[in-house]
Structure formats: C-alpha cells, structure tokens
Design a protein around this motif. Sequence first.
Motif, PDB file in Angstrom:
ATOM      1  N   THR A 190       0.848  -1.201   0.000  1.00 23.62           N
ATOM      2  CA  THR A 190       0.000   0.000   0.000  1.00 23.62           C
ATOM      3  C   THR A 190       0.881   1.247   0.000  1.00 23.62           C
ATOM      4  N   THR A 191       1.945   1.207  -0.741  1.00 20.20           N
ATOM      5  CA  THR A 191       2.922   2.294  -0.767  1.00 20.20           C
ATOM      6  C   THR A 191       2.309   3.627  -1.173  1.00 20.20           C
ATOM      7  N   TYR A 192       1.346   3.615  -2.101  1.00 23.09           N
ATOM      8  CA  TYR A 192       0.763   4.855  -2.625  1.00 23.09           C
ATOM      9  C   TYR A 192      -0.701   5.008  -2.266  1.00 23.09           C
ATOM     10  N   GLY A 193      -1.177   4.243  -1.286  1.00 22.94           N
ATOM     11  CA  GLY A 193      -2.550   4.365  -0.840  1.00 22.94           C
ATOM     12  C   GLY A 193      -3.240   3.018  -0.739  1.00 22.94           C
ATOM     13  N   LYS A 194      -4.343   3.016  -0.008  1.00 21.57           N
ATOM     14  CA  LYS A 194      -5.096   1.780   0.237  1.00 21.57           C
ATOM     15  C   LYS A 194      -6.233   1.669  -0.769  1.00 21.57           C
ATOM     16  N   GLY A 195      -5.836   1.371  -2.010  1.00 23.28           N
ATOM     17  CA  GLY A 195      -6.788   1.239  -3.098  1.00 23.28           C
ATOM     18  C   GLY A 195      -6.378   0.109  -4.013  1.00 23.28           C
ATOM     19  N   THR A 196      -6.899   0.126  -5.231  1.00 27.29           N
ATOM     20  CA  THR A 196      -6.563  -0.885  -6.229  1.00 27.29           C
ATOM     21  C   THR A 196      -5.495  -0.319  -7.148  1.00 27.29           C
ATOM     22  N   TYR A 197      -4.442  -1.089  -7.378  1.00 30.09           N
ATOM     23  CA  TYR A 197      -3.257  -0.632  -8.106  1.00 30.09           C
ATOM     24  C   TYR A 197      -3.278  -1.076  -9.564  1.00 30.09           C
ATOM     25  N   PHE A 198      -2.832  -0.165 -10.435  1.00 29.48           N
ATOM     26  CA  PHE A 198      -2.702  -0.451 -11.859  1.00 29.48           C
ATOM     27  C   PHE A 198      -1.369   0.103 -12.339  1.00 29.48           C
ATOM     28  N   ALA A 199      -0.696  -0.655 -13.190  1.00 23.84           N
ATOM     29  CA  ALA A 199       0.588  -0.234 -13.733  1.00 23.84           C
ATOM     30  C   ALA A 199       0.430   0.214 -15.174  1.00 23.84           C
ATOM     31  N   LEU A 200       1.181   1.212 -15.565  1.00 23.37           N
ATOM     32  CA  LEU A 200       1.172   1.693 -16.939  1.00 23.37           C
ATOM     33  C   LEU A 200       1.725   0.623 -17.878  1.00 23.37           C
ATOM     34  N   LYS A 201       2.786  -0.048 -17.444  1.00 22.19           N
ATOM     35  CA  LYS A 201       3.431  -1.075 -18.283  1.00 22.19           C
ATOM     36  C   LYS A 201       3.042  -2.468 -17.802  1.00 22.19           C
ATOM     37  N   ALA A 202       2.633  -3.303 -18.752  1.00 19.96           N
ATOM     38  CA  ALA A 202       2.233  -4.675 -18.426  1.00 19.96           C
ATOM     39  C   ALA A 202       3.361  -5.452 -17.762  1.00 19.96           C
ATOM     40  N   SER A 203       4.600  -5.166 -18.124  1.00 17.46           N
ATOM     41  CA  SER A 203       5.739  -5.903 -17.559  1.00 17.46           C
ATOM     42  C   SER A 203       5.784  -5.783 -16.033  1.00 17.46           C
ATOM     43  N   TYR A 204       5.345  -4.670 -15.493  1.00 25.43           N
ATOM     44  CA  TYR A 204       5.310  -4.483 -14.045  1.00 25.43           C
ATOM     45  C   TYR A 204       4.325  -5.466 -13.410  1.00 25.43           C
ATOM     46  N   SER A 205       3.146  -5.586 -14.013  1.00 23.09           N
ATOM     47  CA  SER A 205       2.106  -6.480 -13.489  1.00 23.09           C
ATOM     48  C   SER A 205       2.460  -7.946 -13.661  1.00 23.09           C
ATOM     49  N   CYS A 206       3.373  -8.251 -14.575  1.00 24.10           N
ATOM     50  CA  CYS A 206       3.797  -9.638 -14.819  1.00 24.10           C
ATOM     51  C   CYS A 206       4.739 -10.167 -13.746  1.00 24.10           C
ATOM     52  N   ASN A 207       5.242  -9.283 -12.902  1.00 25.83           N
ATOM     53  CA  ASN A 207       6.144  -9.694 -11.832  1.00 25.83           C
ATOM     54  C   ASN A 207       5.450 -10.740 -10.954  1.00 25.83           C
ATOM     55  N   ASN A 208       6.195 -11.740 -10.497  1.00 26.49           N
ATOM     56  CA  ASN A 208       5.614 -12.803  -9.667  1.00 26.49           C
ATOM     57  C   ASN A 208       4.941 -12.292  -8.397  1.00 26.49           C
ATOM     58  N   THR A 209       5.329 -11.129  -7.947  1.00 23.21           N
ATOM     59  CA  THR A 209       4.686 -10.539  -6.773  1.00 23.21           C
ATOM     60  C   THR A 209       3.219 -10.253  -7.040  1.00 23.21           C
ATOM     61  N   TYR A 210       2.893  -9.835  -8.250  1.00 22.39           N
ATOM     62  CA  TYR A 210       1.526  -9.420  -8.583  1.00 22.39           C
ATOM     63  C   TYR A 210       0.766 -10.439  -9.409  1.00 22.39           C
ATOM     64  N   SER A 211       1.463 -11.281 -10.123  1.00 22.65           N
ATOM     65  CA  SER A 211       0.859 -12.319 -10.961  1.00 22.65           C
ATOM     66  C   SER A 211       1.574 -13.632 -10.665  1.00 22.65           C
ATOM     67  N   THR A 212       1.092 -14.331  -9.650  1.00 21.57           N
ATOM     68  CA  THR A 212       1.737 -15.556  -9.207  1.00 21.57           C
ATOM     69  C   THR A 212       1.373 -16.719 -10.128  1.00 21.57           C
TER      70      THR A 212
ATOM     71  N   MET B 117      -2.985   6.716   2.705  1.00 27.03           N
ATOM     72  CA  MET B 117      -4.072   7.357   1.977  1.00 27.03           C
ATOM     73  C   MET B 117      -5.269   6.408   1.820  1.00 27.03           C
ATOM     74  N   LEU B 118      -6.455   6.864   2.262  1.00 28.44           N
ATOM     75  CA  LEU B 118      -7.691   6.084   2.120  1.00 28.44           C
ATOM     76  C   LEU B 118      -8.539   6.582   0.953  1.00 28.44           C
ATOM     77  N   GLU B 119      -8.269   7.788   0.545  1.00 33.18           N
ATOM     78  CA  GLU B 119      -8.943   8.396  -0.598  1.00 33.18           C
ATOM     79  C   GLU B 119      -7.976   9.406  -1.199  1.00 33.18           C
ATOM     80  N   PRO B 120      -8.186   9.769  -2.460  1.00 29.04           N
ATOM     81  CA  PRO B 120      -7.262  10.741  -3.052  1.00 29.04           C
ATOM     82  C   PRO B 120      -7.421  12.118  -2.412  1.00 29.04           C
ATOM     83  N   ALA B 121      -6.408  12.928  -2.563  1.00 35.43           N
ATOM     84  CA  ALA B 121      -6.417  14.291  -2.033  1.00 35.43           C
ATOM     85  C   ALA B 121      -7.402  15.161  -2.818  1.00 35.43           C
ATOM     86  N   PRO B 122      -7.857  16.274  -2.227  1.00 31.65           N
ATOM     87  CA  PRO B 122      -8.709  17.208  -2.968  1.00 31.65           C
ATOM     88  C   PRO B 122      -7.968  17.777  -4.185  1.00 31.65           C
ATOM     89  N   VAL B 123      -8.710  18.081  -5.229  1.00 30.76           N
ATOM     90  CA  VAL B 123      -8.137  18.674  -6.442  1.00 30.76           C
ATOM     91  C   VAL B 123      -7.437  19.982  -6.094  1.00 30.76           C
TER      92      VAL B 123
END
Length: 125
Positions: free
Chosen positions: A26-48, A74-80
């Motif tokens: 939860t480094t950048y907040g307590k939400g659902t994480y998405f990576a710009l590059k598919a290679s990041y999501s392919c890491n065994n940590t995220y795709s076992t 962070m539980l929600e994003p900051a105000p604009v």
Amino acid sequence: HGTTKEILHKVNKTGFNRSFCGRNATTYGKGTYFALKASYSCNNTYSTPDSDKCKYIYQARVITGNKCLGTDRMLEPAPVNAHGDPTDLCDCAVNNLRNPAIFVIFCDDGAYPEYLITFATRECI
C-alpha cells in the motif's frame, strides 16, 4: 493489473475490489493498483504462477483524470484544490506526478477489467 487464478474469478464476476488492498503493498494508498506497463504487473509478486505455470494479468480501463501523489496511509485521493472544496477529490493517486507509472484508484467503479491475459513465461515453458 496482476492477479491470481483464485482471485480472477471474483474480478470476472464483480470487478475490482479495494477490500483486497494490502495483499502486496500500500505504498501509494489503500486502493486498487494499476501499472502503466504490463511488464510491471507480470512480476511474480503481482501475478503468481498457478499449478499449470500460467500467469494472469488484466488490461483494464482506468479513470485517471486528476492525479495526486499517493502516500501509504491514503484512504482516498487528495482534494483537487487544497484550498477549495474538500469533497472535490482527485480521481487517483500516483507514484510520480510528472511521469506516473503506478495508478491507485479508491472507487471500485473507477476501473473496468476489459481483457484477461493468460500466459506462461519463457522460464516456465
């Protein structure tokens, strides 16, 4: 978005769910994480790999819109606007405002699992 064989069935049926946040980090907040590059999501940590040595990632449509820098608590994003309406929140948090590679959403309807990609790495074949 990397996932496991067990969780993909839930995502396919009900979409992404923030209740699973913290499974990896939860480094950048307590939400659902998405990576710009598919290679990041392919890491065994995220795709076992499963017992058949298959891995799973989603290509998702994610509302990114206004971004704020994420923090671990962070539980929600900051105000604009920090001096404006406190209920007018950014759409997501990111790891880097100038060149974001990781996007965190805090609203389950903020992302749609468009395609499930199933694959095996070269090391597994």
